[in-house]
Design an enzyme around this catalytic site. Structure first.
Site, PDB file in Angstrom:
ATOM      1  N   ASP A 246      -1.538 101.220  26.878  1.00 21.80           N
ATOM      2  CA  ASP A 246      -0.933  99.991  26.391  1.00 21.80           C
ATOM      3  C   ASP A 246       0.390  99.801  27.127  1.00 21.80           C
ATOM      4  OD1 ASP A 246      -0.047  97.829  24.975  1.00 21.80           O
ATOM      5  OD2 ASP A 246       0.078  98.832  23.038  1.00 21.80           O
TER       6      ASP A 246
ATOM      7  N   ASP B 248      -9.288 100.492  19.533  1.00 19.15           N
ATOM      8  CA  ASP B 248      -8.483 101.688  19.285  1.00 19.15           C
ATOM      9  C   ASP B 248      -7.714 101.503  17.997  1.00 19.15           C
ATOM     10  OD1 ASP B 248      -5.222 101.460  19.866  1.00 19.15           O
ATOM     11  OD2 ASP B 248      -6.406  99.816  20.701  1.00 19.15           O
TER      12      ASP B 248
END
Length: 376
Positions: A92, A271
């Site tokens: 990320d 996720d």
């Protein structure tokens, strides 16, 4: 990176496929354990590979940038070598972490200025240097810098936030195209669709993201305070526009039911910290519902933790034993629960894939959703 679409389900948007990276093939739909700071909390890399067969894990640019820092990661030869993980990694960009630092950050067209949560030091993330940092990390899939507005944002704030994210995305994409990987394996770049809970903003963002032709695309800014039904509505709106021949990644979601509903709407990758975070606090997800392992009712229940779920090493542990470990404060309790929950999530998406390929996903999903939402 390649994406091979293998099957779709006639009565839903559900898909099964494979994402091919230089560090391995990822069957989809897939759930990615969160390894924020080069570690999935409390779980050994061997257990991730051998016990629950995680095909890809997630790291976080914000946290890795602060600790151990880019110098250490570069000297190590990237995150794969640093943490001893030879399968794919997604990172990320850190946009969500900056979002969570609302009291000590400032956003502008230049980027995101913020204070470290560790020592208060000041830093600047730009669309370009976030790409550079992820080049040094060496993740197989890296994300664009974005702003994640709260789910309760009004339209005016969401509009300004999306404009900022779109401008950052253009710069990040151009910088990605003008730079090269550092460690000999390819790296894919995923833009992120934002727009809060406003359909017109989500459509605008999805069209902009789709126009870039990136290797894959992500949906961000959901599960941040909005109702679940609104989240599902936004997924449907976005997936109607994002290209079907590219993987779609729903960021930070969610419960087992959320995952099944997302898969039903055409999501390929997910996720969430919930399996490990909730596991450390005594909550177990199973094929028949959710259990609080501190409850007195498990004290003399010597049955397996999840007899109808996946089978791996934790079948030797009973409910009574795990409850005993939790009420006595034994660290092993958190480890067993975390491995169990991640194993369950990965089993759930493997089962979903199996039913997509066999053509009966919808009936299975409806039954499984009812089961996983029970409180035992």
């Amino acid at each position: 990176m390649e994406f091979l679409l293998q099957a779709t389900t006639p009565d839903s948007e559900t898909r099964a496929g494979e994402i091919i990276t230089d560090h391995g093939v990822i069957p989809t739909p897939i759930f990615m354990p969160v390894g924020t700071i080069a570690s999935v909390k409390g779980i050994h890399q061997r257990e991730l590979r051998e016990d629950i067969d995680a095909k890809i894990i997630l790291g976080n640019t914000y946290h890795l940038y602060l600790r151990p820092g880019v110098d250490i990661l570069r000297k190590a030869g990237g995150l794969h070598k640093f943490m001893g993980w030879d399968r794919p990694i997604l990172t990320d960009s850190g946009g969500f972490q900056v979002f969570s630092l609302a009291s000590c950050r400032k956003l502008s067209e230049e980027g995101a200025k913020f204070q470290s949560h560790i020592d208060g030091s000041r830093h600047l993330f730009t669309p370009e240097n976030v790409v550079d940092t992820q080049r040094i990390i060496g993740s197989d899939i890296m994300m664009a810098l974005d702003e994640c507005p709260p789910g309760t944002s009004d339209f005016s704030y969401a509009r300004k936030s999306l404009d900022l994210t779109k401008g950052w995305l253009e710069r990040g994409w151009e910088h990605y195209l003008s730079t090269e990987p550092l460690y000999g394996h390819s790296q894919a770049f995923f833009p992120i669709v934002q727009g809060c809970v406003y359909p017109e903003l989500r459509r605008e963002a999805a069209r902009h993201v789709a126009s870039l032709g990136a290797p894959g695309n992500a949906i961000g800014g959901l599960a941040v305070g909005e109702p679940a039904e609104k989240m599902y509505e936004m997924i449907e709106i976005v997936n109607d526009i994002l290209p079907a021949d590219k993987p779609r990644y729903l960021m930070g979601v969610g419960t087992p039911a959320n995952i099944l509903e997302a898969i039903d709407r055409g999501v390929d990758m997910m996720d969430c910290v919930m399996p490990t975070r909730n596991g450390r606090n005594g909550m177990l997800f199973t094929a028949n519902g959710v259990m609080n392992m501190r409850n007195r009712k498990w004290a003399d229940d010597f049955s397996e933790l999840d007899p109808d779920g996946p089978t791996w090493v934790d079948h030797v542990y009973s409910k009574a034993y795990l409850r005993h470990l939790f009420v006595t404060g034994e660290l092993l309790a958190m480890q067993i629960a975390s491995i169990h929950n991640l194993g369950f999530y990965l089993w759930l998406v493997r089962e979903a894939r199996k039913h997509i390929l066999s053509g009966d996903f919808k009936d299975w999903k409806n039954e499984m959703t009812e089961r996983v939402t029970r409180r035992l």
